[in-house]
Every structure is written in C-alpha cells, then in structure tokens.
Scaffold this active site. Structure first.
Site, PDB file in Angstrom:
ATOM      1  N   CYS A 194       8.441  -8.994  -0.252  1.00 29.64           N
ATOM      2  CA  CYS A 194       9.029  -8.339   0.934  1.00 29.64           C
ATOM      3  C   CYS A 194       7.947  -7.727   1.809  1.00 29.64           C
ATOM      4  O   CYS A 194       8.076  -7.675   3.029  1.00 29.64           O
ATOM      5  CB  CYS A 194      10.059  -7.286   0.527  1.00 29.64           C
ATOM      6  SG  CYS A 194       9.405  -6.036  -0.557  1.00 29.64           S
ATOM      7  N   THR A 195       6.864  -7.273   1.189  1.00 27.84           N
ATOM      8  CA  THR A 195       5.745  -6.765   1.968  1.00 27.84           C
ATOM      9  C   THR A 195       5.125  -7.887   2.790  1.00 27.84           C
ATOM     10  O   THR A 195       4.863  -7.736   3.986  1.00 27.84           O
ATOM     11  CB  THR A 195       4.664  -6.169   1.040  1.00 27.84           C
ATOM     12  OG1 THR A 195       5.236  -5.122   0.266  1.00 27.84           O
ATOM     13  CG2 THR A 195       3.485  -5.649   1.822  1.00 27.84           C
TER      14      THR A 195
END
Lengths: 430, 517
Positions: A194-195
C-alpha cells in the site's frame, strides 16, 4: 558460491613443489602442542595442500564485482564466476585442481555432495543455505538410532553485509544447523504494497512502484521483456519514471545510482569484510581437515564499524528443529480451518519461514496435491482448495501432510492435529 | 560504496606505504588496491624465498630470488589498473639511516612483520612527522595490529544504532506550530490512521503534560501509562473494537526512545571542551574550527542543544503528511546550519582567512553529524614501551584471566626479546623447539620483571609460541589483511571509527580483543 572438497593427500613430494613451499604450514602438522585437538597426531609425511576443490556458482561476473572479487578482471565480465575462479587459481597455485560447475547448488543431488569431505559456502541467500543444510542432513545415516560419524560432512558457512559478517561451523546431526538458528537472521526488509501503490514517502518507494507496478503495465521494451537491472537502458527508463512519480509527491532523492541499487537489490559490500570472513572460514577448513586444532564451536560474529568487534558463541540445537531434529512436526488447526490458514502458517511462522510450500497428502491410498504454487496449471487447479476447510478436503485427525519448498531439498512431514472448534490456536507470527 | 563519493575521492588521493611484502602485507594491500587506493609503495629489501611463495598469493615460484617488493608489486598492480603501484628495493632500516623523510610523503605507513627495533625507530619518525602508522603481524595463529596516530578526527562515524533527533521533549517553534495544525479528534479515519507517529506522540504528550504538571513520563510505570493513553486514542468501530491503526502502534512502540531528553552526547561535549576546540589558531584543522562554531551555537542560539539533525525515520503516513513533517525538520536543520556558518565565518575572519576556506557543504555535513563526532588519539610506541608510561593497570587486570588475549601480547613482546638476544625467532627449526622453550621462558620472565608485572604466563603459551616457529599461515594473514585494510580506509577517509590501539586475534579460538596500551 563455493563448495569445496579438500583432501590432505599424503603422497611423496609432488611435481610442481619447490623447496620450502610448505614452510609456513609444516610446523602445525609436524609438531605437538598444548592446544591441539585431542585426536591430532603429528606427522612428517610430505604435504600437498588442498588439491581437489570443486566450485559451484550460478553467477556470471559483473563489473560491480571487480572492486572486491580479486580473482576476476574486467576482461572476464560476462563469464561464469566458477570457470574464471578455477582458471585463475589453477594457474596461480601449482598442483591445485579446482573443478568449476556453472550451476545452481540445487542442480546437484546427494550423489554429488556425498563425495566431499568438507563443504564451504559463501551463499547470498538464506534459502540457499537452508537447502544445502537440508542436503547434508539427508546424507546422514543412522544405525539403530545412532548417528554414523562417517556420514557427517562438515558445513562451514560464511556471510557478510557491509561491515558485518559471520562464520559458522555446522556438523550436521551433531551441532546447530541453519534452521536451528533461523530466528537469528533479521527479517528481510520489504516495503508494504500500500505504501508503494498509494503512499510513497521515500525515493525508494517511488522506484519500487515503477519496478513492480509500472513496468509490467507499460511494457516499455516489448511484451515479454522483463526488467534487467544490468541493462542501462532499462535502468534509465525506471530512473526517469521514478523521478516523475517522486515529483508527484514532492519527494526528493531519486538518483540513477539509487535506482540501480533498488532494481538490482544491491547490498553494499566491501573487500575487507569478505576477506575477514573468508579467512575465518578457511582457518576452520584447515583445522577440520588436519585435526590440528579444535574447530570453532560454533558461531563467530564480526563487525568493524567502530573499532573491530568479534563475538564467538555456541549456537544451540533446537529440540524441535524442522530440519535436523527428526521430531515429527505438528500442525494444529480446527477442522473448520481453511487450507489458506495452513499455508499462511507455513510461510509466516518464524521457525518455518517457507517461501511457497507445496502441500500434498495421501487420500484413499492415492497421492493428492492439495496446493502447489510453482507450476501455473497446477496452481490454477488447486487454488479452490485454499478456500475449503480441512474437513471438506477429507483430511482426518493425525493425517500426514507432506510439504515441499525451496528451503529444503527433502519434503517435510507434518502431522495434522485437530483442535476443538472452540479453542483454535492462532499461530502468531513473531 | 559504503563511504560515499567523497570518501572514494579521499581513497583515490591517498598514497600508502607497505613495508614487507609478506603474505600479511600483500593481503592488506589487495584489499586497498581493489577498492581503488590512489597509489601504493612497497618497501622491502628481501629476496623472494620458497617459503614466501608457499603462503603468498601474490608471488609465484618464478619470482624466487628476485626482490620481493618488485615481485609483489607486479601481481598486486594487476588487480586494478587505476592504482599506481611502486616499489623500493631497500630495507626500512637503511631508509631510516639515510633518508627518514622518505616516509613523510605517505597518507599512512603499514609496517608488517617488523623486528621490534625497526618498529620503534620508524614509530618515532612517523610520530614526529604526523604520519599515521599501522603495525601488523601474523605470528603463528595469532594476529596483531597496533595503530599509532596522534589525533584522528571523525565527522562521519556512521553509528550502527543512532537515536533519532526528534526534539519531542523540547519542540522548536516551527515544530510546535506544525503539531498545532493537527486536530486528531476531528479527523476522519483515513487521516487519523495516516498521521505520522511523531505527531501522535506529540499530541498525547500535550495531554499528558496537562495532567502531570508538564513533566515528561520518566520511569517505566509512567511510560506504560503514557503508552496506554495513546492506545486509548485508537479509533474504534461501531462495535467498540479497535481499528487497525498501524501509525498508533508505531507511536506506542517508539515511546521508549522518542521521549529521551535532547542533550549533547558526552563524546561531543568532550570535543567541545578539548584544548584544540577552545584555542583556535590559523593552523587549526577545519574539524576544530567547525567544532568551535557549533559550540558557539550550542551556547547561544541553540539553548544548550546541537543544531537540529534534520532527518526523520520512515513511518506509516500518507505522502503529504510525511513530506510536510520531514520538511519542518529539514528546514530547521538548514536554518541552524546557517547560524553555525556565521559563527565559523567570524572565526575564520578573525585569522584573516577567507570564509570559503570551509565550505557550506562541509559545515552542513558537520552539523548533521554533530551528535556522532569522534576523536581518536592513539598513544605512541614510545609511551607504550616506556617504563614510566606503559599501561600497567590494563595489562595486570586483563591477566587476572590467564587466557585473556593479553597473554598473546606479552608473548609477542617476549619473542621480540628473544629475537634481540638470539637474532632469530624461537623454534624456527624442529631441532630448536625443545631448547627454545626454556630460552623463551627466560625472556618472558625478564620482560615481566623489568616492567614489574606480577602476572602469570602459562607454560602452554610459551610452548605454543615456540611451536609456531614464527610461521605466517595464510589464513591468519588473510584475516589480518581484511581487518587492517579496513582500518587503513577509516584513517584515509576519516569515516567510521578506527580501533584504539592494540588488536589481538586468536585463530585457535576465533576470538579477539582490543586493548588501549
């Protein structure tokens, strides 16, 4: 990188020797001393050094190797490391016969490894270490439950990262093995998806985005063309796109060098640390081969960031080690647990850390693959099993599950214990 | 590489001298030539012997009889064509007799397998000339290194586990304002879960202050209570179950270190209080000028604190919040460095030196590393050997344990004594071993007596050192080769911290120790 077989061939003075050749070694073999191994017997028979060495390495030489790998020159770039190393040593050290194998260690079977007296490794992954560890364990033979010492092939393992390194001596079946101390290895740092996908903060995140998500989408050099970290055009493309991504988020710091480092997963390395650890390993080979001294028992840690620091300790065997304890491994799940949960346990549990386990079992007298990831057609066929419960899959309490994985050359057998529905033991990842 | 472009430049401008191309020497040089040292010069008067070729990868049998410096230079040069390899076919003693200033040109002199007398002579010349000297020897299964350098300053020590410089205990104005711009209670889940943990800790610290008389959580109990306070701030869903807020988990995990009081580390304090920092002259190296500048900052604008470092660790947060927070620290660091620059400029001007003599870049780097500065001072050999100044306490206390690596040091000093008396090392030939054990024991005893050392050296070690016959096994030479080369790189690049000042390696037990003698 290097596996070796060494024999102290005790022959008459060999061709290619010169006066005094063994001057620096002789004293350790011909003289008694207060610190020698209890089994040591001094001998004045002619020496011949380590003559028979096999080297296994699947890599080819890269220009970035040249600042620390002293057997290679720029003219050798592109050639297999094993071949060039063998050529160099055979030429520089008369009488030494290094046999190269431009192969993966996994390309060889037990009959190959059985021929060696000692194995030395400088591998670049924990997976590979676990594999060779498993291979040597599989060569052990037991008579009436007693280990036959002649089936033990000592494994000397060295590793480095920057200014840190370690060297260890493993006597399979007797001392702590690689898997006994799996928790010693720090977790490999990867960035959460997700980063990478939506919340980059560091220049590395931007580069990973381009490498993992954008390249497969854009296919900048053609349909089936994978990203090659050694291709400057590829790296340049990733660099430019990473700059664009970074600009979107006001992130500074993306450079060509950083891009290359991330794409090639480069871990910084120096000649000096490698020299220290290689020397420590070679000293142990010498001790074991000659019984001149008691070998390292059994783990050495080195760090020269601030002064020089070493720490030597005895890593302990784990009673229930999956690789060397011969204790049947248990899997405890309620019958309503899904196969997916078992898979997650095998990969996430700190003591197991499997990479992509293939699970099979015997049902109604026939071998049945429950799930296998590495072959696309079988993965597709067995994928629905992941959502099925163990009960639905027809598994019973006490059922044996055979698990294969890259981390071990031999299948690991697990015994399935059903727990009651109300108390499900959640396997917690460390 | 691990020492950066500027470190590499330093390496490429360096010229190292190696005395004696034995296995130990060539292994050290190999690890300097490969990463690209600018130049090396081997000084060696010996001819290559059969024994030399037997343990030295950089000599071949065809070089037997040739000068060892020349033979080794050829095969070392071949490792890296960018390096300039030179040799001098002369013994160091001759050079010391006729041209001691020969050694002044080097960035570092590495002396390998030197007899004690040569070592002491050379040590004295290099000490007076301010040239760092690294002594290395392999003796049987023992490795030994001794570093001699009057004053070695390190700006970039690259500590392994450095604490972050977050200033949560005393937030600077810009940080305070930035924290104020957040209102956790009014945030939607998405923002709440992606607020940097630094902000979270700061906010809850404010809450804590209001209930605890503005005192930081001090002990374990209070820190636990503080962690609990943060934990209660985690959002819950309709059923009251806590949501998955990784940033809050990070905040809780970091409470231990995040609330450390901001203060000047003692090593840096020592640097500020050093004579070289106090008394700046036109000869002062830039390290001390900058140290004085930072000290001025600390005592004035910094209010007892170092310039802000300007970096924050990565943490769970959305890009925008993270970058903005990072910039608050970065901007403050730049501001502080600019103030330090003014102090440095004023200092330089007071000696009539142009302000450009120390660049902005250097000052920024210095400020960034202000908490990690190190100065290493290694005593001279003369001090180590002198009856008046030798480190009796260290030797005696280590020898409380009879197998301490200190016994190896005493044995090396003893074999040197043997060499002085008999012009050879003990036990080189088999027939000598038995007799030499007794002779060596006499040397040990005379050494201990002369220095009034009331310690016991076990007979086993005396026997073992005779057994070694001054052999130089390759694997021990190679271990030292790696160790010494990295210390040399530290000296040349002024990055990472060199050892101080005696290192002993025991290949039998694979143990080592460092003593300050």
């Amino acid at each position: 990188m290097a596996d070796g077989e060494e024999t102290m061939a005790v022959e008459g003075c060999s061709i290619g020797d010169w006066d005094g050749r063994w001057g620096h070694v002789q004293k350790f073999l011909e003289r008694t001393g207060p610190f020698t191994h209890p089994d040591f017997e001094p001998s004045e028979e002619a020496l011949s050094g380590f003559r028979h060495i096999h080297v296994v390495d699947m890599d080819i030489i890269d220009v970035s190797n040249l600042n620390r790998q002293f057997l290679f020159r720029s003219k050798d770039v592109g050639r297999p490391k094993a071949d060039v190393a063998a050529e160099f040593i055979n030429q520089r050290v008369p009488g030494c016969n290094v046999v190269p194998h431009f192969k993966k260690i996994q390309d060889f079977d037990a009959s190959f490894y059985r021929q060696f007296h000692i194995i030395v490794c400088g591998l670049d992954s924990i997976i590979a270490r676990r594999w060779i560890n498993g291979m040597l364990l599989s060569l052990l033979s037991y008579e009436d439950g007693v280990l036959d010492p002649s089936s033990i092939i000592p494994l000397i393992d060295g590793g480095t990262e920057g200014f840190k390194g370690n060297a260890r001596v493993i006597l399979p079946g007797m001392t702590a093995c690689i898997d006994c101390t799996l928790e010693l290895y720090p977790p490999q740092i990867t960035f959460p998806m997700c980063t990478i996908a939506s919340m980059p903060r560091l220049p590395e995140h931007c580069i990973e985005y381009v490498r993992v998500l954008q390249w497969p989408k854009d296919k900048p050099f053609g349909d089936a063309v994978g990203l090659d970290g050694d291709n400057p055009e590829h790296v340049q493309w990733v660099f430019q796109e990473s700059l664009k991504r970074a600009a979107e988020f006001n992130i500074t710091g993306v450079t060509y060098r950083l891009t290359q480092g991330v794409v090639k997963r480069i871990i910084p390395a120096v000649a000096s640390t490698n020299a220290v650890i290689a020397a420590a390993c070679a000293t142990e080979v010498f001790k074991i081969a000659t019984s001149a001294y008691i070998p390292l028992n059994n783990y050495l840690v080195f760090n020269d960031v601030d002064g020089l620091y070493t720490y030597t300790f005895e890593a302990e065997r784990k009673d229930n080690c999956t690789a060397c304890s011969q204790v049947p491994q248990k899997l405890q799940f309620p019958p309503s647990a899904k196969l997916q949960e078992v898979l997650e346990y095998l990969t996430e549990n700190a003591a197991l850390q499997m990479k992509s386990p293939a699970i099979s079992t015997t049902l109604e007298g026939k071998n049945k693959t429950l799930y296998l990831q590495s072959i696309a057609s079988i993965e597709e066929r067995t994928r629905p099993n992941l959502c099925k419960t163990l009960k639905e899959l027809g598994l019973a309490d006490g059922q044996e599950l055979a698990v294969a994985d890259v981390t071990t050359p031999q299948t690991v057998l697990f015994k399935l214990n059903f727990t009651s529905e109300t108390c499900s033991i959640k396997q917690v990842q460390n | 590489m691990l020492w950066g472009d500027h470190g590499q430049e330093g390496l490429e401008n360096a010229h190292v001298c190696l005395i004696n191309a034995t296995a130990t020497g060539t292994e050290i040089l190999k690890n300097l030539v490969l990463p690209g040292i600018g130049a090396f010069t081997i000084v060696d008067g010996h001819k290559v012997s059969g024994e030399d070729v037997g343990n030295n990868f950089f000599l071949t049998s065809s070089s037997i009889g040739k000068n060892r410096a020349q033979a080794a230079t050829e095969l070392l040069q071949e490792l890296n064509s960018d390096v300039s390899g030179n040799f001098v076919e002369e013994s160091p003693d001759k050079l010391l007799d006729n041209d001691p200033e020969f050694f002044h040109r080097f960035s570092l002199v590495i002396g390998v397998q030197l007899p004690e007398s040569t070592c002491l002579r050379l040590g004295s010349v290099l000490w007076d000339a301010g040239v760092p000297f690294l002594v290395c020897r392999t003796y049987g299964l023992i490795g030994y290194m001794r570093l001699i350098v009057k004053e070695h300053t390190v700006i970039e020590s690259h500590p392994d586990n450095a604490l972050e410089d977050l200033r949560l205990d005393q937030p600077f104005t810009e940080l305070k304002h930035h924290i104020e711009s957040y209102d956790l209670d009014s945030m939607e889940k998405k923002d709440h879960s992606h607020t940097p943990w630094i902000i979270v800790v700061a906010k809850y610290l404010e809450k804590w202050y209001s209930e605890h008389n503005s005192q930081l959580p001090k002990n374990y109990k209070e820190k636990e209570a503080f962690r609990q306070l943060i934990r209660e701030g985690i959002l819950t869903n309709e059923n009251g179950t806590p949501e998955d807020e990784e940033n809050f988990e990070e905040a809780i995990k970091n409470v231990n270190t995040a609330l450390n009081p901001t203060k000047v580390p003692s090593a840096t304090e020592d640097i500020f209080n050093a004579e070289q920092c106090e008394n700046i002259t036109s000869q002062s190296p830039s390290f001390w000028v900058m140290a004085h500048g930072v000290r001025d900052f600390v005592r004035n604008e910094g209010n007892g604190k170092l310039p802000v470092r300007g970096t924050i660790p990565d943490m769970i947060a959305d890009s925008d919040k993270f970058i903005k927070l990072q910039n608050v620290y970065r901007d403050k660091a730049m501001k502080d460095a600019a103030v330090v620059s003014k102090h440095v400029e004023a200092l330089l001007q007071s000696f009539g030196k142009p302000p450009e003599s120390i660049s902005e870049q250097e000052i920024k780097l210095f400020c960034k590393n202000a908490a990690f500065l190190r100065v290493v001072r290694c005593r001279s050999l003369a001090e180590e050997y002198s009856m008046d100044t030798f480190n009796k306490d260290e030797i005696t206390s280590c020898m409380d344990s009879a197998d301490s690596e200190m016994v190896l040091y005493l044995m090396l000093r003893s074999v040197d004594r043997f060499y002085q008396q008999h012009s050879r090392y003990p036990g080189v030939y088999n027939y000598q071993v038995e007799e030499d054990i007794n002779k060596l024991k006499l040397c040990v005893n005379s050494l201990l007596q002369e220095y009034s050392l009331n310690v016991n050296v076990k007979d086993d070690y005396i026997h073992e050192f005779c057994r070694y016959g001054a052999a130089e096994p390759h694997t021990v030479a190679a271990f030292l080769g790696g160790s010494a080369a990295q210390e040399a790189i530290k000296i040349i690049t002024h990055q990472f911290v060199p050892f101080n000042n005696t290192f002993l390696y025991n290949a039998m037990s694979q143990t080592s120790a460092t003593f300050q003698l």
